[in-house]
Design a protein around this motif. Structure first.
Motif, PDB file in Angstrom:
ATOM      1  N   LEU A 117      79.523  37.551  32.456  1.00  0.00           N
ATOM      2  CA  LEU A 117      79.150  37.291  31.301  1.00  0.00           C
ATOM      3  C   LEU A 117      77.662  38.050  31.430  1.00  0.00           C
ATOM      4  CD1 LEU A 117      80.128  34.113  29.279  1.00  0.00           C
ATOM      5  CD2 LEU A 117      80.647  36.485  28.315  1.00  0.00           C
ATOM      6  N   LEU A 118      77.453  37.602  32.660  1.00  0.00           N
ATOM      7  CA  LEU A 118      75.717  38.077  33.417  1.00  0.00           C
ATOM      8  C   LEU A 118      76.211  39.247  32.897  1.00  0.00           C
ATOM      9  CD1 LEU A 118      74.412  35.076  35.937  1.00  0.00           C
ATOM     10  CD2 LEU A 118      73.880  35.570  33.108  1.00  0.00           C
ATOM     11  N   GLY A 119      76.984  40.225  33.784  1.00  0.00           N
ATOM     12  CA  GLY A 119      76.955  41.643  34.313  1.00  0.00           C
ATOM     13  C   GLY A 119      77.422  42.050  33.009  1.00  0.00           C
ATOM     14  N   ILE A 120      78.412  41.915  31.931  1.00  0.00           N
ATOM     15  CA  ILE A 120      77.947  42.593  30.728  1.00  0.00           C
ATOM     16  C   ILE A 120      76.374  42.416  30.053  1.00  0.00           C
ATOM     17  CG2 ILE A 120      78.963  42.248  27.891  1.00  0.00           C
ATOM     18  CD1 ILE A 120      81.223  40.764  29.420  1.00  0.00           C
ATOM     19  N   GLY A 125      71.966  45.704  29.612  1.00  0.00           N
ATOM     20  CA  GLY A 125      70.603  45.737  29.472  1.00  0.00           C
ATOM     21  C   GLY A 125      69.800  45.056  28.815  1.00  0.00           C
ATOM     22  N   THR A 126      70.261  43.954  28.921  1.00  0.00           N
ATOM     23  CA  THR A 126      69.200  42.465  29.018  1.00  0.00           C
ATOM     24  C   THR A 126      69.615  40.889  29.677  1.00  0.00           C
ATOM     25  OG1 THR A 126      69.243  41.828  26.580  1.00  0.00           O
ATOM     26  CG2 THR A 126      71.107  42.174  27.185  1.00  0.00           C
ATOM     27  N   SER A 127      69.068  40.407  29.869  1.00  0.00           N
ATOM     28  CA  SER A 127      69.591  39.477  30.359  1.00  0.00           C
ATOM     29  C   SER A 127      70.034  37.800  28.874  1.00  0.00           C
ATOM     30  CB  SER A 127      68.085  39.059  31.196  1.00  0.00           C
ATOM     31  OG  SER A 127      68.108  37.302  31.709  1.00  0.00           O
ATOM     32  N   TYR A 128      71.532  37.688  29.495  1.00  0.00           N
ATOM     33  CA  TYR A 128      71.788  35.638  28.816  1.00  0.00           C
ATOM     34  C   TYR A 128      71.669  35.183  29.480  1.00  0.00           C
ATOM     35  CZ  TYR A 128      75.340  39.983  26.262  1.00  0.00           C
ATOM     36  OH  TYR A 128      75.241  40.628  25.920  1.00  0.00           O
ATOM     37  N   GLU A 134      65.096  30.325  28.909  1.00  0.00           N
ATOM     38  CA  GLU A 134      64.323  30.861  28.605  1.00  0.00           C
ATOM     39  C   GLU A 134      62.821  30.122  28.617  1.00  0.00           C
ATOM     40  OE1 GLU A 134      61.227  34.388  26.318  1.00  0.00           O
ATOM     41  OE2 GLU A 134      63.251  33.381  25.541  1.00  0.00           O
ATOM     42  N   GLY A 135      63.383  28.056  28.317  1.00  0.00           N
ATOM     43  CA  GLY A 135      62.302  27.111  27.945  1.00  0.00           C
ATOM     44  C   GLY A 135      61.673  26.183  29.084  1.00  0.00           C
ATOM     45  N   MET A 136      62.923  26.751  29.969  1.00  0.00           N
ATOM     46  CA  MET A 136      62.923  25.947  31.226  1.00  0.00           C
ATOM     47  C   MET A 136      61.964  26.684  32.332  1.00  0.00           C
ATOM     48  SD  MET A 136      66.639  23.618  31.501  1.00  0.00           S
ATOM     49  CE  MET A 136      67.965  25.321  31.780  1.00  0.00           C
ATOM     50  N   MET A 137      62.533  28.297  32.307  1.00  0.00           N
ATOM     51  CA  MET A 137      61.720  28.800  33.598  1.00  0.00           C
ATOM     52  C   MET A 137      61.153  30.105  32.593  1.00  0.00           C
ATOM     53  SD  MET A 137      64.579  28.578  36.939  1.00  0.00           S
ATOM     54  CE  MET A 137      65.726  30.122  35.512  1.00  0.00           C
ATOM     55  N   PRO A 138      59.721  29.991  32.569  1.00  0.00           N
ATOM     56  CA  PRO A 138      59.357  31.224  32.129  1.00  0.00           C
ATOM     57  C   PRO A 138      58.733  32.323  33.083  1.00  0.00           C
ATOM     58  CG  PRO A 138      57.879  28.861  31.071  1.00  0.00           C
ATOM     59  CD  PRO A 138      58.854  28.712  32.378  1.00  0.00           C
ATOM     60  N   TRP A 144      63.079  38.211  34.836  1.00  0.00           N
ATOM     61  CA  TRP A 144      64.658  37.828  33.966  1.00  0.00           C
ATOM     62  C   TRP A 144      66.166  38.857  34.673  1.00  0.00           C
ATOM     63  CZ3 TRP A 144      65.348  32.961  33.568  1.00  0.00           C
ATOM     64  CH2 TRP A 144      64.251  32.572  32.606  1.00  0.00           C
ATOM     65  N   MET A 145      65.303  40.370  34.748  1.00  0.00           N
ATOM     66  CA  MET A 145      67.100  40.720  34.684  1.00  0.00           C
ATOM     67  C   MET A 145      66.976  40.941  36.581  1.00  0.00           C
ATOM     68  SD  MET A 145      67.205  42.679  31.977  1.00  0.00           S
ATOM     69  CE  MET A 145      68.313  44.139  33.080  1.00  0.00           C
ATOM     70  N   ILE A 146      65.625  40.486  37.100  1.00  0.00           N
ATOM     71  CA  ILE A 146      66.026  40.139  39.090  1.00  0.00           C
ATOM     72  C   ILE A 146      67.275  39.343  39.077  1.00  0.00           C
ATOM     73  CG2 ILE A 146      65.581  40.066  41.340  1.00  0.00           C
ATOM     74  CD1 ILE A 146      63.351  41.978  40.016  1.00  0.00           C
ATOM     75  N   LEU A 147      66.407  38.043  38.492  1.00  0.00           N
ATOM     76  CA  LEU A 147      67.078  36.729  38.947  1.00  0.00           C
ATOM     77  C   LEU A 147      68.791  36.449  38.184  1.00  0.00           C
ATOM     78  CD1 LEU A 147      66.668  34.017  39.073  1.00  0.00           C
ATOM     79  CD2 LEU A 147      66.122  33.548  37.292  1.00  0.00           C
ATOM     80  N   THR A 148      69.073  37.415  36.844  1.00  0.00           N
ATOM     81  CA  THR A 148      70.252  37.365  36.407  1.00  0.00           C
ATOM     82  C   THR A 148      70.919  38.032  37.358  1.00  0.00           C
ATOM     83  OG1 THR A 148      68.975  37.329  34.140  1.00  0.00           O
ATOM     84  CG2 THR A 148      71.514  38.524  34.504  1.00  0.00           C
ATOM     85  N   ARG A 149      70.820  39.475  38.016  1.00  0.00           N
ATOM     86  CA  ARG A 149      71.675  40.186  38.962  1.00  0.00           C
ATOM     87  C   ARG A 149      71.624  39.490  40.125  1.00  0.00           C
ATOM     88  NH1 ARG A 149      67.958  43.858  39.607  1.00  0.00           N
ATOM     89  NH2 ARG A 149      69.065  44.885  38.139  1.00  0.00           N
TER      90      ARG A 149
END
Length: 213
Positions: A117-120, A125-128, A134-138, A144-149
């Motif tokens: 899901l994160l890969g999709i 071009g977005t971060s699921y 988002e509410g826990m880690m602004p 967000w893109m780096i962390l998601t990858r």
């Protein structure tokens, strides 16, 4: 459109009760396995080892605790819902077919699902992950893109590791790995991202203490 990742409106409850509902079933599973791992039970003319019996008890326990958590908080994360569904499916298959391999595959499926899901999202071009946490880690969008990858790759790595462990090691080693190893690995991953949090933390998150006075 709300960014809340809850199933419904969120309500606060005692944090100790919340932790007990979230982690209690896993702890009970681990203790029950240690007590019953060497026993065999004959039910309806079929023999079931302790692992299958504990798995059979774990499924309704997790359903009950998740239901209680939803009732008390009005909130379930998508991760909790997905985990419950996969536990019911793969745990149920293990009990029905009297084959522990299905339940041992469950973490693999969970991490493949989350990583996929994160890969999709990344392909779009977005971060699921931002949508969920988002509410826990602004963080800034780039963060967000780096962390998601990184988390996507980490989840895929855990899926491979789980397959290696359950296919090459004893059931007891796998239970220890599932109960403690996976949790420690996830905690260690986020701990290792402290530099990223510092670099890409939003100005509001970094300057909350400057708003006083």
């Amino acid at each position: 459109m709300s960014k809340d990742n809850s199933v419904t409106d969120k309500r606060e409850i005692n944090p100790f009760l919340k932790s007990a509902l979230e982690f209690g079933p896993v702890i009970v599973f681990f203790i029950a396995y240690l007590l019953l791992k060497d026993r065999v039970f004959a039910i309806g003319g079929t023999e079931y080892d302790g692992f299958i019996i504990v798995t059979a008890a774990f499924i309704p326990l997790l359903i009950a605790s998740t239901g209680a958590l939803w009732y008390l908080t009005g909130h379930l994360s998508r991760m909790q819902v997905a985990t419950l569904v996969l536990v019911v499916i793969f745990g149920g298959l293990s009990v029905w077919l009297n084959d522990d391999r299905f339940f041992k595959m469950k973490p693999t499926m969970i991490y493949l699902l989350f990583g996929g899901l994160l890969g999709i999202g990344l392909l779009r071009g977005t971060s699921y992950l931002k949508y969920v946490m988002e509410g826990m880690m602004p963080l800034q969008d780039a963060g967000w893109m780096i962390l998601t990858r990184r988390l996507m790759l980490f989840f895929f790595g855990l899926a491979v590791l789980n397959e290696v462990i359950w296919r090459t090691q004893s059931t007891e080693i796998w239970v220890y790995f599932k109960t403690f190893g996976l949790s420690i690995a996830v905690f260690g991953f986020f701990l290792s991202q402290s530099k990223l949090f510092q670099t890409y933390g939003t100005p509001d998150a970094k300057g909350d203490d400057k708003t006083e006075g």
